[in-house]
Design a protein around this motif. Sequence first.
Motif, mmCIF file in Angstrom:
data_model
loop_
_atom_site.group_PDB
_atom_site.id
_atom_site.type_symbol
_atom_site.label_atom_id
_atom_site.label_comp_id
_atom_site.label_asym_id
_atom_site.label_seq_id
_atom_site.Cartn_x
_atom_site.Cartn_y
_atom_site.Cartn_z
ATOM 1 N N SER A 1 12.965 81.464 67.642
ATOM 2 C CA SER A 1 12.127 81.675 68.831
ATOM 3 C C SER A 1 11.560 83.085 68.886
ATOM 4 C CB SER A 1 12.910 81.363 70.109
ATOM 5 O OG SER A 1 13.849 82.376 70.399
ATOM 6 N N HIS B 1 10.298 84.533 66.322
ATOM 7 C CA HIS B 1 9.273 84.565 65.267
ATOM 8 C C HIS B 1 8.275 83.430 65.499
ATOM 9 C CE1 HIS B 1 11.500 87.458 62.759
ATOM 10 N NE2 HIS B 1 12.577 86.798 63.123
ATOM 11 N N PRO B 2 7.418 83.540 66.521
ATOM 12 C CA PRO B 2 6.521 82.428 66.846
ATOM 13 C C PRO B 2 5.558 82.060 65.715
ATOM 14 C CG PRO B 2 6.017 84.374 68.181
ATOM 15 C CD PRO B 2 7.267 84.670 67.422
ATOM 16 N N ASP B 3 5.270 82.991 64.816
ATOM 17 C CA ASP B 3 4.368 82.692 63.702
ATOM 18 C C ASP B 3 5.121 82.138 62.499
ATOM 19 O OD1 ASP B 3 2.159 83.552 65.163
ATOM 20 O OD2 ASP B 3 2.428 85.626 64.502
ATOM 21 N N GLY B 4 6.418 81.994 62.630
ATOM 22 C CA GLY B 4 7.228 81.445 61.560
ATOM 23 C C GLY B 4 8.006 82.514 60.823
ATOM 24 N N ARG C 1 10.478 82.983 57.008
ATOM 25 C CA ARG C 1 10.972 82.396 55.766
ATOM 26 C C ARG C 1 12.472 82.127 55.897
ATOM 27 N NH1 ARG C 1 7.986 85.352 50.682
ATOM 28 N NH2 ARG C 1 5.893 84.672 51.260
ATOM 29 N N ASP D 1 3.893 78.631 53.375
ATOM 30 C CA ASP D 1 3.490 79.951 53.852
ATOM 31 C C ASP D 1 2.019 80.133 53.498
ATOM 32 O OD1 ASP D 1 2.929 82.700 54.089
ATOM 33 O OD2 ASP D 1 4.974 83.260 53.565
ATOM 34 N N THR E 1 0.313 82.683 53.130
ATOM 35 C CA THR E 1 0.069 83.813 52.225
ATOM 36 C C THR E 1 0.660 83.591 50.837
ATOM 37 O OG1 THR E 1 2.058 84.999 52.933
ATOM 38 C CG2 THR E 1 0.021 85.436 54.164
ATOM 39 N N MET F 1 7.679 78.400 55.315
ATOM 40 C CA MET F 1 7.804 79.038 56.622
ATOM 41 C C MET F 1 8.444 78.034 57.578
ATOM 42 S SD MET F 1 6.661 82.112 56.455
ATOM 43 C CE MET F 1 6.189 82.682 58.068
ATOM 44 N N THR G 1 9.105 77.097 61.594
ATOM 45 C CA THR G 1 8.676 77.327 62.980
ATOM 46 C C THR G 1 9.318 76.278 63.875
ATOM 47 O OG1 THR G 1 6.705 75.970 62.651
ATOM 48 C CG2 THR G 1 6.427 78.354 62.404
ATOM 49 N N GLN H 1 11.188 74.516 71.041
ATOM 50 C CA GLN H 1 10.926 75.597 72.003
ATOM 51 C C GLN H 1 11.511 75.248 73.364
ATOM 52 O OE1 GLN H 1 6.671 75.819 71.743
ATOM 53 N NE2 GLN H 1 6.705 76.997 69.845
#
Length: 145
Positions: free
Chosen positions: A48, A50-53, A55, A88, A90, A96, A98, A104
Motif C-alpha cells: 500500500s 507503493h501505489p505504482d507497484g 518488485r 515492469d 521499464t 511489478m 500492485t 486496497q
Amino acid sequence: MVPHEGGHEPATGDLVMALARRVRRAYADSLAAWQVTPSQSRALRVLSTHPDGVRPSVLADELRIAPRSATEVVDALEDRGWLRRAADPTDRRATMLTLTPRGQDLVARIEDVRRDASEQVLGVLTEEQRRTLHGILSVVVGEDQ
C-alpha cells in the motif's frame, strides 16, 4: 506491581515484550475473520505504500524475509485477488506487484483492525496513563524529534 515468580518484579523489557505479544495476539485474532495471516497483512501494508507497484525483491527486503518466502506470500495474496503481478514497464523481464482495488479496501479495513487491537489491549489505561506511555514509547523508538 504484582511480584513475579520468585518474588521479583518482571524486568521492563519483559513487560514491553509481553505487551507486544498481547497486541499481536489480539491483532492476529481479528485478522482471522478474513483468513489473513500477519505476514500477509504486513505485505499488504508494504504494498500500500507503493501505489505504482514494487518488485518482489523490494517487498522481500522491506519485509526482511527471503525472496522465496516473499513469493509464497505473493502467491497467496494473488490467489485471494488482493494483488496483481504485471510486467515492469521499464524492464519487461521484471515483475511489478500492485494491490487490486479489493486489496486496497482490505488494507484500509486491516488498519482499522490494528487500531482496534491496540485499543482493546490498552483500554485498561486512563487517558493520562496513555499519554505518558505514548510519550515514553516515542522517546524509546526515536519518534520524539
